[in-house]
Design an enzyme around this catalytic site. Sequence first.
Site, mmCIF file in Angstrom:
data_model
loop_
_atom_site.group_PDB
_atom_site.id
_atom_site.type_symbol
_atom_site.label_atom_id
_atom_site.label_comp_id
_atom_site.label_asym_id
_atom_site.label_seq_id
_atom_site.Cartn_x
_atom_site.Cartn_y
_atom_site.Cartn_z
ATOM 1 N N VAL A 147 0.840 -1.188 0.000
ATOM 2 C CA VAL A 147 0.000 0.000 0.000
ATOM 3 C C VAL A 147 0.878 1.242 0.000
ATOM 4 O O VAL A 147 1.844 1.323 0.774
ATOM 5 C CB VAL A 147 -0.912 0.022 1.244
ATOM 6 C CG1 VAL A 147 -1.736 1.305 1.285
ATOM 7 C CG2 VAL A 147 -1.822 -1.182 1.271
ATOM 8 N N SER A 148 0.577 2.212 -0.855
ATOM 9 C CA SER A 148 1.257 3.500 -0.875
ATOM 10 C C SER A 148 2.765 3.310 -1.090
ATOM 11 O O SER A 148 3.176 2.888 -2.167
ATOM 12 C CB SER A 148 0.941 4.262 0.412
ATOM 13 O OG SER A 148 1.316 5.604 0.310
ATOM 14 N N SER A 149 3.592 3.592 -0.096
ATOM 15 C CA SER A 149 5.023 3.332 -0.234
ATOM 16 C C SER A 149 5.266 1.861 -0.567
ATOM 17 O O SER A 149 6.143 1.520 -1.367
ATOM 18 C CB SER A 149 5.743 3.706 1.069
ATOM 19 O OG SER A 149 7.116 3.392 1.009
ATOM 20 N N HIS A 288 -6.711 8.550 -0.965
ATOM 21 C CA HIS A 288 -5.513 7.723 -0.766
ATOM 22 C C HIS A 288 -5.750 6.652 0.295
ATOM 23 O O HIS A 288 -5.185 5.568 0.235
ATOM 24 C CB HIS A 288 -4.333 8.613 -0.365
ATOM 25 C CG HIS A 288 -3.003 7.926 -0.425
ATOM 26 N ND1 HIS A 288 -2.464 7.462 -1.598
ATOM 27 C CD2 HIS A 288 -2.110 7.605 0.552
ATOM 28 C CE1 HIS A 288 -1.288 6.897 -1.362
ATOM 29 N NE2 HIS A 288 -1.057 6.972 -0.056
#
Length: 437
Positions: A147-149, A288
């Site tokens: 997720v994300s990073s 996000h």
Amino acid sequence: MGRLVRALAVAGSAVVLAAGLVSLTVATPASAASLTEVTNFGTNPSNLRMHLYVPDRLATRPAILVAVHYCTGTGPAFYSGTQFASLADRYGYIVIYPSATRSGQCFDVYSPQALRRDGGSDPVSIMSMVRYVQQRYSTGQVFATGVSSGAMMTNVLLGNYPDVFTAGAAFAGVPHSCFATTGGSTWNSECANGQVIRTAQQWGDLVRAAYPGYTGARPRMQLWHGTNDETLRYPNFGEEIKQWTNVHGLSQTPTFTDTPQSGHTRTRYGGSGPMAPVEAISMQGVPHNLPVNAAEAIRFFGLDSTTPPTGTPTAVPTTTPPPTQPPTEPPAGGCAVSYTVNAWNAGLTAAISITNRGTSAINGWTLSFTLPAGQTITSGWNASYSPASGAVTARNASYNGTIAPNASVGIGFQASHTGNTGRPASVSLNGTACTLS
């Protein structure tokens, strides 16, 4: 680094939300397994920590899933906040949870070292974790998700190590090399804001540059993004699609589109089946802080076996032979096979769906067909293929040997060709000819 941490910290709550969504459909069996930290797992240039989850019951040749957390997160937080471990209890795969230890607990997806194979930094540390598990268990395929990073790292891992990873699922990420920076900066505002726009060829070239000279099969990719993502903005979703369709030599025009749930638009490229080379899910109005649908990622990986795993997590030599095939019987009532070819230059993918038209289950299957002259299988999924050309037999994997009445199983392969991109003239299942479409 502080700016990156603040911008991506919101993803931490995303996985908690997702866990609640997925838990409604996943029954978690009783388990004595627990998350264990592993130290001294090998080369670790960026001082990552490794946590490992090995379920009580392992599938035959269990898959490895690398599950990568968001900024400010940790491996243990990602373990407890998502359903990947409980799904491992059901399906018998092993999960590696890396933890970043630098300030802000973000993964390096921006340095020149991280963006090339064996260049150094976090990807090298994560590969040491994978090899540690491979050396101690008789494992099968390797997958990545995040997720994300962690989604950015999923893109990086699949680009740097296409020979290691079978597929990945990236939740709210950016393309491989999009976040590249110079001068030691850890933040790329242009990429984060969706302002880095390249052609599909340029994006694909960045992936190919991560492992120069590699000509083998490329991992399948599943992409998730919310249209209201305020941190890694929505245009990054389209750029990821451009990148991975180009890597696979595919058109950016979807071969399949549907709405799996309200507000979600799913497109597939290179095939219409559940494990197409590229699958992308656009989530209308979602920021996000998106839900992480672990069950759908595991489905895309092909790990959602309905057969309970057996055995124990006792480490065994990696030379353990694969299981013998179960006995097969002709499908009573007939069968149907959908066979879709997507070709480019000197390569192609074949997406195959096998449907049991009978009134009783098929337990153990072999699909036989003759490839057109000049076609040679280079990699495949959800079945074993032998030989690579000519009269080929595809045998079921350990997790998809049973086909219930009116149910289907999806398999496929990537192949090279010398000009003939046609499909077989006929196919047979357990010795019985099937309707071919």
